[in-house]
Design a protein around this motif. Sequence first.
Motif, PDB file in Angstrom:
ATOM      1  N   TYR A  29      -6.196   8.165  -0.409  1.00  0.00           N
ATOM      2  CA  TYR A  29      -5.329   7.028  -0.710  1.00  0.00           C
ATOM      3  C   TYR A  29      -6.113   6.072  -1.619  1.00  0.00           C
ATOM      4  O   TYR A  29      -7.288   6.311  -1.904  1.00  0.00           O
ATOM      5  N   HIS A  30      -5.466   4.959  -1.985  1.00  0.00           N
ATOM      6  CA  HIS A  30      -6.201   3.910  -2.700  1.00  0.00           C
ATOM      7  C   HIS A  30      -6.320   2.616  -1.898  1.00  0.00           C
ATOM      8  O   HIS A  30      -7.326   1.940  -1.951  1.00  0.00           O
ATOM      9  N   ASP A  31      -5.260   2.279  -1.187  1.00  0.00           N
ATOM     10  CA  ASP A  31      -5.335   1.066  -0.363  1.00  0.00           C
ATOM     11  C   ASP A  31      -4.189   1.096   0.641  1.00  0.00           C
ATOM     12  O   ASP A  31      -3.277   1.925   0.527  1.00  0.00           O
ATOM     13  N   ILE A  32      -4.228   0.184   1.621  1.00  0.00           N
ATOM     14  CA  ILE A  32      -3.099   0.007   2.535  1.00  0.00           C
ATOM     15  C   ILE A  32      -2.760  -1.478   2.584  1.00  0.00           C
ATOM     16  O   ILE A  32      -3.643  -2.321   2.402  1.00  0.00           O
ATOM     17  N   HIS A  33      -1.487  -1.779   2.825  1.00  0.00           N
ATOM     18  CA  HIS A  33      -1.117  -3.204   2.899  1.00  0.00           C
ATOM     19  C   HIS A  33       0.012  -3.419   3.891  1.00  0.00           C
ATOM     20  O   HIS A  33       0.810  -2.525   4.144  1.00  0.00           O
ATOM     21  N   ASP A  34       0.003  -4.631   4.434  1.00  0.00           N
ATOM     22  CA  ASP A  34       1.120  -5.057   5.262  1.00  0.00           C
ATOM     23  C   ASP A  34       1.994  -5.968   4.401  1.00  0.00           C
ATOM     24  O   ASP A  34       2.950  -5.514   3.777  1.00  0.00           O
ATOM     25  N   LEU A  35       1.603  -7.235   4.256  1.00  0.00           N
ATOM     26  CA  LEU A  35       2.418  -8.141   3.441  1.00  0.00           C
ATOM     27  C   LEU A  35       1.877  -8.266   2.022  1.00  0.00           C
ATOM     28  O   LEU A  35       2.627  -8.265   1.055  1.00  0.00           O
ATOM     29  N   ILE A  36       0.546  -8.373   1.913  1.00  0.00           N
ATOM     30  CA  ILE A  36      -0.031  -8.559   0.577  1.00  0.00           C
ATOM     31  C   ILE A  36      -0.627  -7.248   0.072  1.00  0.00           C
ATOM     32  O   ILE A  36      -1.506  -6.660   0.712  1.00  0.00           O
ATOM     33  N   SER A  37      -0.123  -6.825  -1.100  1.00  0.00           N
ATOM     34  CA  SER A  37      -0.637  -5.589  -1.693  1.00  0.00           C
ATOM     35  C   SER A  37      -1.577  -5.939  -2.841  1.00  0.00           C
ATOM     36  O   SER A  37      -1.265  -6.782  -3.672  1.00  0.00           O
ATOM     37  N   HIS A  38      -2.745  -5.270  -2.883  1.00  0.00           N
ATOM     38  CA  HIS A  38      -3.732  -5.586  -3.917  1.00  0.00           C
ATOM     39  C   HIS A  38      -3.638  -4.662  -5.124  1.00  0.00           C
ATOM     40  O   HIS A  38      -4.312  -4.879  -6.118  1.00  0.00           O
ATOM     41  N   THR A  39      -2.828  -3.618  -5.023  1.00  0.00           N
ATOM     42  CA  THR A  39      -2.686  -2.686  -6.145  1.00  0.00           C
ATOM     43  C   THR A  39      -1.350  -1.947  -6.028  1.00  0.00           C
ATOM     44  O   THR A  39      -0.841  -1.756  -4.909  1.00  0.00           O
ATOM     45  N   HIS A  40      -0.807  -1.513  -7.160  1.00  0.00           N
ATOM     46  CA  HIS A  40       0.453  -0.752  -7.118  1.00  0.00           C
ATOM     47  C   HIS A  40       0.239   0.622  -6.476  1.00  0.00           C
ATOM     48  O   HIS A  40       1.189   1.339  -6.189  1.00  0.00           O
ATOM     49  N   ASP A  78     -10.073   5.345  -2.284  1.00  0.00           N
ATOM     50  CA  ASP A  78     -10.805   5.210  -3.547  1.00  0.00           C
ATOM     51  C   ASP A  78     -10.716   3.788  -4.098  1.00  0.00           C
ATOM     52  O   ASP A  78      -9.691   3.114  -3.931  1.00  0.00           O
ATOM     53  N   ASP A  79     -11.765   3.387  -4.771  1.00  0.00           N
ATOM     54  CA  ASP A  79     -11.848   2.184  -5.612  1.00  0.00           C
ATOM     55  C   ASP A  79     -12.367   0.933  -4.893  1.00  0.00           C
ATOM     56  O   ASP A  79     -12.909   0.055  -5.530  1.00  0.00           O
ATOM     57  N   GLY A  80     -12.150   0.831  -3.577  1.00  0.00           N
ATOM     58  CA  GLY A  80     -12.697  -0.319  -2.838  1.00  0.00           C
ATOM     59  C   GLY A  80     -11.826  -1.554  -2.852  1.00  0.00           C
ATOM     60  O   GLY A  80     -12.317  -2.677  -3.031  1.00  0.00           O
ATOM     61  N   PHE A  81     -10.532  -1.367  -2.668  1.00  0.00           N
ATOM     62  CA  PHE A  81      -9.626  -2.523  -2.602  1.00  0.00           C
ATOM     63  C   PHE A  81      -9.735  -3.217  -1.240  1.00  0.00           C
ATOM     64  O   PHE A  81     -10.211  -2.639  -0.263  1.00  0.00           O
ATOM     65  N   GLN A  82      -9.205  -4.443  -1.224  1.00  0.00           N
ATOM     66  CA  GLN A  82      -9.392  -5.303  -0.054  1.00  0.00           C
ATOM     67  C   GLN A  82      -8.490  -5.009   1.142  1.00  0.00           C
ATOM     68  O   GLN A  82      -8.713  -5.515   2.229  1.00  0.00           O
ATOM     69  N   GLY A  83      -7.450  -4.175   0.931  1.00  0.00           N
ATOM     70  CA  GLY A  83      -6.498  -3.898   2.019  1.00  0.00           C
ATOM     71  C   GLY A  83      -7.149  -3.274   3.238  1.00  0.00           C
ATOM     72  O   GLY A  83      -6.667  -3.462   4.360  1.00  0.00           O
ATOM     73  N   ILE A  84      -8.237  -2.540   3.014  1.00  0.00           N
ATOM     74  CA  ILE A  84      -8.958  -1.940   4.144  1.00  0.00           C
ATOM     75  C   ILE A  84      -9.485  -3.050   5.055  1.00  0.00           C
ATOM     76  O   ILE A  84      -9.398  -2.966   6.277  1.00  0.00           O
ATOM     77  N   TYR A  85     -10.016  -4.088   4.424  1.00  0.00           N
ATOM     78  CA  TYR A  85     -10.546  -5.224   5.201  1.00  0.00           C
ATOM     79  C   TYR A  85      -9.407  -5.958   5.907  1.00  0.00           C
ATOM     80  O   TYR A  85      -9.520  -6.310   7.084  1.00  0.00           O
ATOM     81  N   ASP A  86      -8.300  -6.166   5.196  1.00  0.00           N
ATOM     82  CA  ASP A  86      -7.139  -6.872   5.779  1.00  0.00           C
ATOM     83  C   ASP A  86      -6.634  -6.157   7.039  1.00  0.00           C
ATOM     84  O   ASP A  86      -6.116  -6.785   7.946  1.00  0.00           O
ATOM     85  N   ASN A  87      -6.733  -4.818   7.028  1.00  0.00           N
ATOM     86  CA  ASN A  87      -6.141  -4.019   8.121  1.00  0.00           C
ATOM     87  C   ASN A  87      -7.184  -3.385   9.036  1.00  0.00           C
ATOM     88  O   ASN A  87      -6.890  -2.414   9.735  1.00  0.00           O
TER      89      ASN A  87
END
Length: 241
Positions: A29-40, A78-87
Amino acid sequence: MIFLKYFKKLLIQISSLFYFNKRSKVIFYHDIHDLISHTHMSTPIDLFKEHVSIIRNQGYEIVNNITSEYGQIEICFDDGFQGIYDNIDYLKKNNIFINLFIITSNINKKGFLNNKQLEELINLNVITISSHTHQHKIATSQSYINFKNDIIISKNYLQNLTNIKINSLCYPLGYYSHKTNNIAKEVGFQKLYTCVPGFYSRNNTKNRSLVQFSQRSEFKAILNGGDHILSFWYKFKYFKR
Ligand SMILES: [Zn+2]
């Protein structure tokens, strides 16, 4: 294009009926999000939760490092987006191991993990940190020395931050060759992750299936090995001679 997409999905579904044998796999995957998405490229958390429950209902174990040819799933981001930290609370609570491939030049940028968050994540047993190069440039388009320097910078950065030996590298946009494999091995990387789908292999080069937007039936088919049939086509596209 749409036709091709449906044809691909159909092929995965059909071949999953023949391939099913519970072989271990790496999915990404690239990221996961609940309300705020950091990437498309981010996966809605509810879809990710559905994937996790399918994985477990089918009797697979989610691991941080595949050690058996059967029954194990390794999950990469991949890439290190912030959604991992959010969740992270969800991941921690449910023991979901994640291999995070970090683009080190993006650390501290908007939407990406920062040093402090990475340090926090490293201390959790569910997170493994790996390299996704420093600048995320296509490996096969670079000179020997440029690619080598780029992955050395990334490896050293992460090793200084984590105090752990960084052994895994994921190729930006999936392109690789014998030459890039040799350079990565020279630098000390032992596991090289591609975006060629298919079953896990004991080779240094690891197949991975992209599942970030896969709905239930497609995800099940991929888990059952349905996309292994596409590995030859993907290898033709991404492996440069
Ligand atoms: Zn990437």
